[in-house]
Motif scaffolding. Structure first.
Motif, PDB file in Angstrom:
ATOM      1  N   THR A 119       1.510   3.579  41.141  1.00  0.00           N
ATOM      2  CA  THR A 119       0.421   3.292  39.147  1.00  0.00           C
ATOM      3  C   THR A 119       1.465   5.000  39.024  1.00  0.00           C
ATOM      4  O   THR A 119       1.283   5.783  39.907  1.00  0.00           O
ATOM      5  N   ARG A 120       0.763   5.245  37.636  1.00  0.00           N
ATOM      6  CA  ARG A 120       1.639   6.857  36.803  1.00  0.00           C
ATOM      7  C   ARG A 120       0.654   6.982  36.018  1.00  0.00           C
ATOM      8  O   ARG A 120      -0.120   6.016  35.461  1.00  0.00           O
ATOM      9  N   MET A 121       0.626   8.349  35.628  1.00  0.00           N
ATOM     10  CA  MET A 121      -0.567   9.006  34.563  1.00  0.00           C
ATOM     11  C   MET A 121      -0.135  10.232  33.859  1.00  0.00           C
ATOM     12  O   MET A 121       0.765  10.900  34.280  1.00  0.00           O
ATOM     13  N   SER A 122       0.754  10.162  32.119  1.00  0.00           N
ATOM     14  CA  SER A 122       0.946  11.475  31.713  1.00  0.00           C
ATOM     15  C   SER A 122       0.337  12.561  32.117  1.00  0.00           C
ATOM     16  O   SER A 122      -1.022  12.257  32.786  1.00  0.00           O
ATOM     17  N   SER A 123       0.213  13.693  32.438  1.00  0.00           N
ATOM     18  CA  SER A 123      -0.194  14.701  32.250  1.00  0.00           C
ATOM     19  C   SER A 123      -1.063  14.510  31.145  1.00  0.00           C
ATOM     20  O   SER A 123      -2.482  15.569  31.432  1.00  0.00           O
ATOM     21  N   ILE A 124      -0.948  14.354  30.219  1.00  0.00           N
ATOM     22  CA  ILE A 124      -2.511  14.483  28.840  1.00  0.00           C
ATOM     23  C   ILE A 124      -3.059  13.743  29.340  1.00  0.00           C
ATOM     24  O   ILE A 124      -4.660  13.909  28.948  1.00  0.00           O
ATOM     25  N   GLU A 125      -2.960  12.285  29.366  1.00  0.00           N
ATOM     26  CA  GLU A 125      -3.888  11.461  30.430  1.00  0.00           C
ATOM     27  C   GLU A 125      -4.436  11.849  31.356  1.00  0.00           C
ATOM     28  O   GLU A 125      -6.065  11.477  31.126  1.00  0.00           O
ATOM     29  N   PHE A 126      -4.032  11.797  32.785  1.00  0.00           N
ATOM     30  CA  PHE A 126      -4.166  13.126  33.248  1.00  0.00           C
ATOM     31  C   PHE A 126      -5.822  14.388  32.553  1.00  0.00           C
ATOM     32  O   PHE A 126      -6.722  14.498  33.177  1.00  0.00           O
ATOM     33  N   TYR A 127      -5.198  15.054  31.923  1.00  0.00           N
ATOM     34  CA  TYR A 127      -6.126  16.230  31.504  1.00  0.00           C
ATOM     35  C   TYR A 127      -7.664  15.437  30.662  1.00  0.00           C
ATOM     36  O   TYR A 127      -8.606  15.857  30.917  1.00  0.00           O
ATOM     37  N   ASN A 128      -6.990  14.068  30.045  1.00  0.00           N
ATOM     38  CA  ASN A 128      -8.599  13.434  29.085  1.00  0.00           C
ATOM     39  C   ASN A 128      -9.409  13.147  30.533  1.00  0.00           C
ATOM     40  O   ASN A 128     -10.283  13.070  30.484  1.00  0.00           O
ATOM     41  N   GLU A 129      -9.417  12.639  31.358  1.00  0.00           N
ATOM     42  CA  GLU A 129      -9.532  12.229  32.932  1.00  0.00           C
ATOM     43  C   GLU A 129     -10.315  13.375  33.935  1.00  0.00           C
ATOM     44  O   GLU A 129     -11.623  12.802  33.667  1.00  0.00           O
ATOM     45  N   VAL A 130      -9.368  13.941  33.983  1.00  0.00           N
ATOM     46  CA  VAL A 130     -10.213  15.381  34.276  1.00  0.00           C
ATOM     47  C   VAL A 130     -11.627  16.347  33.454  1.00  0.00           C
ATOM     48  O   VAL A 130     -12.809  16.696  33.932  1.00  0.00           O
ATOM     49  N   ILE A 131     -11.311  16.072  32.138  1.00  0.00           N
ATOM     50  CA  ILE A 131     -12.370  16.378  30.826  1.00  0.00           C
ATOM     51  C   ILE A 131     -13.286  15.609  31.359  1.00  0.00           C
ATOM     52  O   ILE A 131     -14.920  16.077  30.998  1.00  0.00           O
ATOM     53  N   ASN A 132     -13.283  14.144  31.366  1.00  0.00           N
ATOM     54  CA  ASN A 132     -14.711  13.355  31.406  1.00  0.00           C
ATOM     55  C   ASN A 132     -15.050  13.618  32.746  1.00  0.00           C
ATOM     56  O   ASN A 132     -15.889  13.401  32.786  1.00  0.00           O
ATOM     57  N   VAL A 133     -14.578  13.997  33.833  1.00  0.00           N
ATOM     58  CA  VAL A 133     -15.230  13.972  35.087  1.00  0.00           C
ATOM     59  C   VAL A 133     -16.005  15.281  34.775  1.00  0.00           C
ATOM     60  O   VAL A 133     -17.127  15.205  35.932  1.00  0.00           O
ATOM     61  N   LYS A 134     -15.577  16.490  34.168  1.00  0.00           N
ATOM     62  CA  LYS A 134     -16.003  17.841  33.545  1.00  0.00           C
ATOM     63  C   LYS A 134     -17.519  17.203  33.358  1.00  0.00           C
ATOM     64  O   LYS A 134     -18.944  18.042  34.151  1.00  0.00           O
ATOM     65  N   VAL A 135     -17.632  16.423  32.323  1.00  0.00           N
ATOM     66  CA  VAL A 135     -18.479  16.066  31.415  1.00  0.00           C
ATOM     67  C   VAL A 135     -19.483  15.964  32.438  1.00  0.00           C
ATOM     68  O   VAL A 135     -20.529  15.930  32.123  1.00  0.00           O
ATOM     69  N   LYS A 136     -18.962  14.416  33.118  1.00  0.00           N
ATOM     70  CA  LYS A 136     -19.992  14.292  34.568  1.00  0.00           C
ATOM     71  C   LYS A 136     -20.784  14.724  35.112  1.00  0.00           C
ATOM     72  O   LYS A 136     -21.791  14.639  35.567  1.00  0.00           O
ATOM     73  N   ILE A 137     -19.985  15.906  35.615  1.00  0.00           N
ATOM     74  CA  ILE A 137     -20.362  16.990  36.546  1.00  0.00           C
ATOM     75  C   ILE A 137     -21.070  17.789  35.737  1.00  0.00           C
ATOM     76  O   ILE A 137     -22.683  18.224  36.955  1.00  0.00           O
ATOM     77  N   SER A 138     -20.597  18.569  35.029  1.00  0.00           N
ATOM     78  CA  SER A 138     -22.373  19.116  34.048  1.00  0.00           C
ATOM     79  C   SER A 138     -23.263  18.050  34.112  1.00  0.00           C
ATOM     80  O   SER A 138     -24.359  18.974  34.118  1.00  0.00           O
TER      81      SER A 138
END
Length: 175
Positions: A119-138
């Motif tokens: 599967t593939r994901m653009s860098s911006i889609e991945f950025y949004n995924e990482v930000i969502n995970v950061k919120v969950k971690i916090s």
């Protein structure tokens, strides 16, 4: 376990924060910041991540793989090998056997890895995924911190009642 291949320089040039670090400080600092971000992400999600940086223009470069954590491996490609060709080679080997995702905004690369079972994901889609995970971690960290209060009587009693009991306790000591 899901495996993610990240085209490191593609991500650095796509994410505003990392691009600012690269242009304002230096490229090494941007790489280090991306590594820090991916350590948290990979540990939280339980994904294995290969963060791949181009080393193809450095003469005499033999390439380097460094296991940063159990889930994050940083790769610097060897001379004459691009990050894209490294990723394609590995996806070709494992793309149809395991769950693999490639993070890049390079359209041609996205098409190639998709054809090879990834599967593939653009860098911006991945950025949004990482930000969502950061919120969950916090959020999870805050929840743990709030649950970790000491099991003390003063934490469970009304302040006026606690003060009365404390006064009684002090009077007993003086007797």
């Amino acid at each position: 376990m899901k495996t993610i291949f990240v085209d490191g320089y593609n991500v650095i040039n796509s994410w505003g924060e990392l691009k600012k670090i690269k242009n304002g400080i230096n490229l090494e600092s941007a790489r280090e910041k991306l590594i820090e971000i991916l350590i948290d992400y990979s540990e939280f999600k339980g994904y294995k991540i290969f963060l791949v940086f181009d080393g193809h223009l450095i003469q005499g470069n033999f390439g380097e793989k460094t296991k940063v954590t159990k889930n994050l491996i940083v790769v610097y490609t060897k001379e004459a090998e691009t990050a894209d060709s490294f990723i394609e080679k590995y996806v070709n080997r494992i793309g149809r056997k395991y769950e693999v995702c490639v993070v890049t905004s390079d359209n041609l690369e996205q098409q190639i890895v998709f054809q090879r079972g990834s599967t593939r994901m653009s860098s911006i889609e991945f950025y949004n995924e990482v930000i969502n995970v950061k919120v969950k971690i916090s959020s999870k960290a805050q929840k743990i911190a709030s649950e970790k209060k000491y099991n003390r009587i003063e934490d469970r009693l009304d302040t006026s009642i606690y003060e009365k009991l404390d006064k009684i306790r002090k009077n007993d000591k003086n007797s």
